[in-house]
Design a protein around this motif. Structure first.
Motif, PDB file in Angstrom:
ATOM      1  N   ARG A 287       0.822  -1.209   0.000  1.00 37.49           N
ATOM      2  CA  ARG A 287       0.000   0.000   0.000  1.00 37.49           C
ATOM      3  C   ARG A 287       0.860   1.265   0.000  1.00 37.49           C
ATOM      4  N   LEU A 288       1.949   1.248   0.773  1.00 37.49           N
ATOM      5  CA  LEU A 288       2.801   2.432   0.884  1.00 37.49           C
ATOM      6  C   LEU A 288       3.780   2.581  -0.269  1.00 37.49           C
ATOM      7  N   PHE A 289       4.392   1.476  -0.665  1.00 37.33           N
ATOM      8  CA  PHE A 289       5.521   1.538  -1.601  1.00 37.33           C
ATOM      9  C   PHE A 289       5.224   0.914  -2.960  1.00 37.33           C
ATOM     10  N   GLY A 290       4.087   0.217  -3.099  1.00 38.73           N
ATOM     11  CA  GLY A 290       3.846  -0.500  -4.345  1.00 38.73           C
ATOM     12  C   GLY A 290       4.875  -1.585  -4.575  1.00 38.73           C
ATOM     13  N   PHE A 291       5.351  -2.188  -3.484  1.00 38.05           N
ATOM     14  CA  PHE A 291       6.459  -3.140  -3.511  1.00 38.05           C
ATOM     15  C   PHE A 291       5.978  -4.468  -2.938  1.00 38.05           C
ATOM     16  N   ALA A 292       6.229  -5.546  -3.667  1.00 38.65           N
ATOM     17  CA  ALA A 292       5.814  -6.875  -3.216  1.00 38.65           C
ATOM     18  C   ALA A 292       6.913  -7.469  -2.333  1.00 38.65           C
ATOM     19  N   GLN A 293       6.726  -7.407  -1.026  1.00 35.61           N
ATOM     20  CA  GLN A 293       7.692  -7.958  -0.088  1.00 35.61           C
ATOM     21  C   GLN A 293       7.407  -9.449   0.118  1.00 35.61           C
ATOM     22  N   VAL A 294       8.405 -10.275  -0.135  1.00 33.50           N
ATOM     23  CA  VAL A 294       8.266 -11.718   0.045  1.00 33.50           C
ATOM     24  C   VAL A 294       9.474 -12.239   0.810  1.00 33.50           C
ATOM     25  N   PHE A 295       9.272 -13.346   1.526  1.00 28.43           N
ATOM     26  CA  PHE A 295      10.372 -14.008   2.221  1.00 28.43           C
ATOM     27  C   PHE A 295      10.347 -15.463   1.786  1.00 28.43           C
ATOM     28  N   GLU A 296      11.422 -15.894   1.100  1.00 27.25           N
ATOM     29  CA  GLU A 296      11.396 -17.178   0.413  1.00 27.25           C
ATOM     30  C   GLU A 296      12.373 -18.200   0.985  1.00 27.25           C
ATOM     31  N   ALA A 297      12.921 -17.927   2.168  1.00 32.19           N
ATOM     32  CA  ALA A 297      13.923 -18.837   2.727  1.00 32.19           C
ATOM     33  C   ALA A 297      13.387 -20.247   2.937  1.00 32.19           C
ATOM     34  N   TYR A 298      12.097 -20.354   3.207  1.00 31.92           N
ATOM     35  CA  TYR A 298      11.525 -21.672   3.495  1.00 31.92           C
ATOM     36  C   TYR A 298      10.889 -22.324   2.269  1.00 31.92           C
ATOM     37  N   LYS A 299      11.087 -21.705   1.105  1.00 32.75           N
ATOM     38  CA  LYS A 299      10.623 -22.314  -0.143  1.00 32.75           C
ATOM     39  C   LYS A 299      11.730 -23.191  -0.728  1.00 32.75           C
ATOM     40  N   GLY A 307      15.381 -15.180  -4.193  1.00 33.92           N
ATOM     41  CA  GLY A 307      16.518 -15.747  -3.492  1.00 33.92           C
ATOM     42  C   GLY A 307      16.182 -16.187  -2.081  1.00 33.92           C
ATOM     43  N   TYR A 308      17.219 -16.577  -1.345  1.00 29.61           N
ATOM     44  CA  TYR A 308      17.056 -17.166  -0.004  1.00 29.61           C
ATOM     45  C   TYR A 308      16.883 -16.098   1.078  1.00 29.61           C
ATOM     46  N   TYR A 309      17.839 -15.182   1.204  1.00 29.45           N
ATOM     47  CA  TYR A 309      17.781 -14.161   2.253  1.00 29.45           C
ATOM     48  C   TYR A 309      17.836 -12.798   1.584  1.00 29.45           C
ATOM     49  N   VAL A 310      16.676 -12.309   1.201  1.00 30.72           N
ATOM     50  CA  VAL A 310      16.579 -11.138   0.333  1.00 30.72           C
ATOM     51  C   VAL A 310      16.277  -9.892   1.153  1.00 30.72           C
ATOM     52  N   CYS A 311      17.034  -8.842   0.902  1.00 31.46           N
ATOM     53  CA  CYS A 311      16.889  -7.578   1.605  1.00 31.46           C
ATOM     54  C   CYS A 311      16.418  -6.500   0.637  1.00 31.46           C
ATOM     55  N   PRO A 312      15.295  -5.842   0.914  1.00 28.64           N
ATOM     56  CA  PRO A 312      14.863  -4.733   0.064  1.00 28.64           C
ATOM     57  C   PRO A 312      15.775  -3.518   0.206  1.00 28.64           C
ATOM     58  N   LEU A 313      15.883  -2.743  -0.864  1.00 36.50           N
ATOM     59  CA  LEU A 313      16.717  -1.543  -0.895  1.00 36.50           C
ATOM     60  C   LEU A 313      15.833  -0.312  -0.735  1.00 36.50           C
ATOM     61  N   LEU A 314      16.067   0.439   0.346  1.00 33.85           N
ATOM     62  CA  LEU A 314      15.354   1.687   0.601  1.00 33.85           C
ATOM     63  C   LEU A 314      16.243   2.848   0.185  1.00 33.85           C
ATOM     64  N   ALA A 315      15.722   3.708  -0.677  1.00 33.74           N
ATOM     65  CA  ALA A 315      16.470   4.890  -1.115  1.00 33.74           C
ATOM     66  C   ALA A 315      15.476   5.999  -1.420  1.00 33.74           C
ATOM     67  N   ASP A 316      15.731   7.170  -0.873  1.00 34.86           N
ATOM     68  CA  ASP A 316      14.884   8.330  -1.140  1.00 34.86           C
ATOM     69  C   ASP A 316      13.415   8.027  -0.821  1.00 34.86           C
ATOM     70  N   SER A 317      13.193   7.358   0.300  1.00 36.23           N
ATOM     71  CA  SER A 317      11.849   7.021   0.801  1.00 36.23           C
ATOM     72  C   SER A 317      11.081   6.059  -0.104  1.00 36.23           C
ATOM     73  N   ARG A 318      11.810   5.340  -0.969  1.00 34.64           N
ATOM     74  CA  ARG A 318      11.145   4.336  -1.810  1.00 34.64           C
ATOM     75  C   ARG A 318      11.889   3.014  -1.709  1.00 34.64           C
ATOM     76  N   LEU A 319      11.169   1.938  -1.923  1.00 34.09           N
ATOM     77  CA  LEU A 319      11.794   0.626  -2.046  1.00 34.09           C
ATOM     78  C   LEU A 319      12.023   0.390  -3.529  1.00 34.09           C
ATOM     79  N   ILE A 320      13.303   0.373  -3.946  1.00 26.69           N
ATOM     80  CA  ILE A 320      13.602   0.408  -5.378  1.00 26.69           C
ATOM     81  C   ILE A 320      14.265  -0.867  -5.893  1.00 26.69           C
ATOM     82  N   GLY A 321      14.534  -1.820  -5.025  1.00 31.23           N
ATOM     83  CA  GLY A 321      15.180  -3.042  -5.488  1.00 31.23           C
ATOM     84  C   GLY A 321      15.358  -4.008  -4.352  1.00 31.23           C
ATOM     85  N   ARG A 322      16.108  -5.081  -4.612  1.00 36.51           N
ATOM     86  CA  ARG A 322      16.371  -6.083  -3.582  1.00 36.51           C
ATOM     87  C   ARG A 322      17.587  -6.898  -3.976  1.00 36.51           C
TER      88      ARG A 322
END
Length: 410
Positions: A287-299, A307-322
């Protein structure tokens, strides 16, 4: 007599709401120390995976300047007084000691659950800990067959319920293992109280959650405490949070101080751990960032998109990558990386800067790039090239000569 007109609700654009949320969770100036960050967030999630670092280490190093993951645990475990206790707030989390009285509502509810240990089991565990002092779960199991991961043995189940009920508490660790002690021996007497009513506890906790989130829906606030949404909806009008309207939302709630516009959001690029407070609740992230946050370590590996341990990238108040990270003693490895379609022209530079910051926070001196696949796109190649350049620049500015690290160039 005419009834007083209620104050008009503040109206926020989505961009304004996003800036407020980031400023509340990651203020530009950070926090002076681990204690300050804990006191503001009121809960820092714990997790056993340590592919990159422990979850609480990543959350706190993103907010406390000039610290490392080792410094975080040193502050938590080696000070003259403990800073926090472990408790199932939002999942299992570190909570500041001053918040102990506010979780009386959950301690009381635990004692009413059918899984609450019987008197004989409680007495045996409590007597042993009273006699032998703080013990780890491994010690309490007495060599019995111990389950791993989510495999809860009878002893683990009983210990956890006694933590939830407040008869045991954990405020220290040894070799990464929680130490369990009688609550009256490790929680300061000034905080050791269950006197507050359920509603009084929830009113204060929801106020804290609102300050930590900045602006949020009722669902967001309920998730922060893991309480039912209808309960949060009933209590929220009694808090000091202000009702607001946010573009595209239904009703929202905001910390009044967050609406003053004085706090500045975090602008320096940073990778967030997958259990970071800002991205706990996936509907809120979308809702805030238009970003699909997923955690796939147990898949299964073949089912993972990022990937396994994925960290989103926050820059300029946006989530722009991972990026999917791993690490060794000296090396931070980027296993896989991607940027959002609207990441912007500076995205590669932001990514590289955040990699360097993460490596320093975790105590790694080198960044390694996984081999590029044959079908690597031009965008991915540019991303990798930016990281290579940042690593080379860091090596050139190093005050002492060191062995150059071989990276894979696109």
């Amino acid at each position: 007599m005419t009834a007083p007109t209620p104050p008009a609700e503040a109206e926020l654009s989505l961009t304004e709401a996003r800036d407020i949320a980031v400023a509340a969770s990651l203020p530009a100036a950070g926090f002076p120390d681990v204690s300050g960050a804990l006191a503001h967030l009121h809960a820092v999630q714990l997790d056993s995976i340590r592919t990159l670092a422990r979850a609480h280490q990543l959350t706190l190093t993103a907010r406390v300047p000039c610290t490392t993951t080792q410094a975080v645990d040193n502050a938590l475990n080696n000070g003259p007084e403990p800073l926090a206790f472990d408790y199932p707030a939002h999942a299992l989390a570190l909570l500041p000691l001053a918040d102990w009285p506010l979780w009386a509502f959950r301690r009381r509810a635990t004692r009413r659950r059918c899984e609450y240990p019987d008197q004989q089991t409680r007495t045996a565990l409590l007597d042993r800990i009273e006699r032998d002092g703080p013990l780890s779960l491994r010690q309490l199991r007495d060599g019995a067959k111990a389950g791993a991961g989510w495999d809860w043995s009878p002893t683990k189940t009983a210990v956890e319920f006694l933590v939830w009920s407040g008869e045991l508490a954990s405020t220290r660790r040894t070799n990464g293992q929680r130490l369990f002690d009688l609550a009256e021996r490790c929680i300061p007497a000034a905080f050791l109280s269950d006197q507050a009513s359920d509603d009084a506890c929830l009113t204060e906790l929801l106020t804290h959650a609102g300050a930590a989130l900045g602006v949020a829906t009722t669902d967001d606030l309920a998730d922060y405490l893991r309480i039912p949404t209808p309960v949060a909806a009933r209590i929220l009008p009694d808090t000091r949070l202000a009702s607001v309207r946010v573009e595209g939302w239904k009703t929202g709630w905001a910390d009044p101080q967050a609406l003053t516009g004085t706090a500045q959001p975090h602008r320096v690029p940073v990778f967030l751990g997958p259990f970071d407070n800002l991205i706990w609740y996936r509907p809120r992230v979308q809702r805030l960032f238009g970003f699909a946050q997923v955690f796939e370590a147990y898949k299964p590996p073949a089912s993972r998109q990022y990937g396994y341990y994925v960290c989103p990238l926050l820059a300029d108040s946006r989530l722009i990558g991972r990026a999917d990270f791993a690490r060794s003693d000296t090396t931070l490895t980027i296993q896989r990386a991607s940027l959002e379609a609207d990441a912007g022209p500076q995205a590669n530079t932001f990514f590289a800067q955040a990699c360097r910051t993460l490596a320093v926070a975790n105590g790694q001196t080198r960044i390694e790039l996984a081999d590029l696949a044959a079908d690597t796109t031009a965008d991915q190649a540019a991303l990798h090239h930016a990281v290579v350049n940042a690593e080379a620049a860091s090596a050139a500015c190093s005050p002492a000569p060191r062995r150059r690290h071989k990276t894979h160039r696109p």
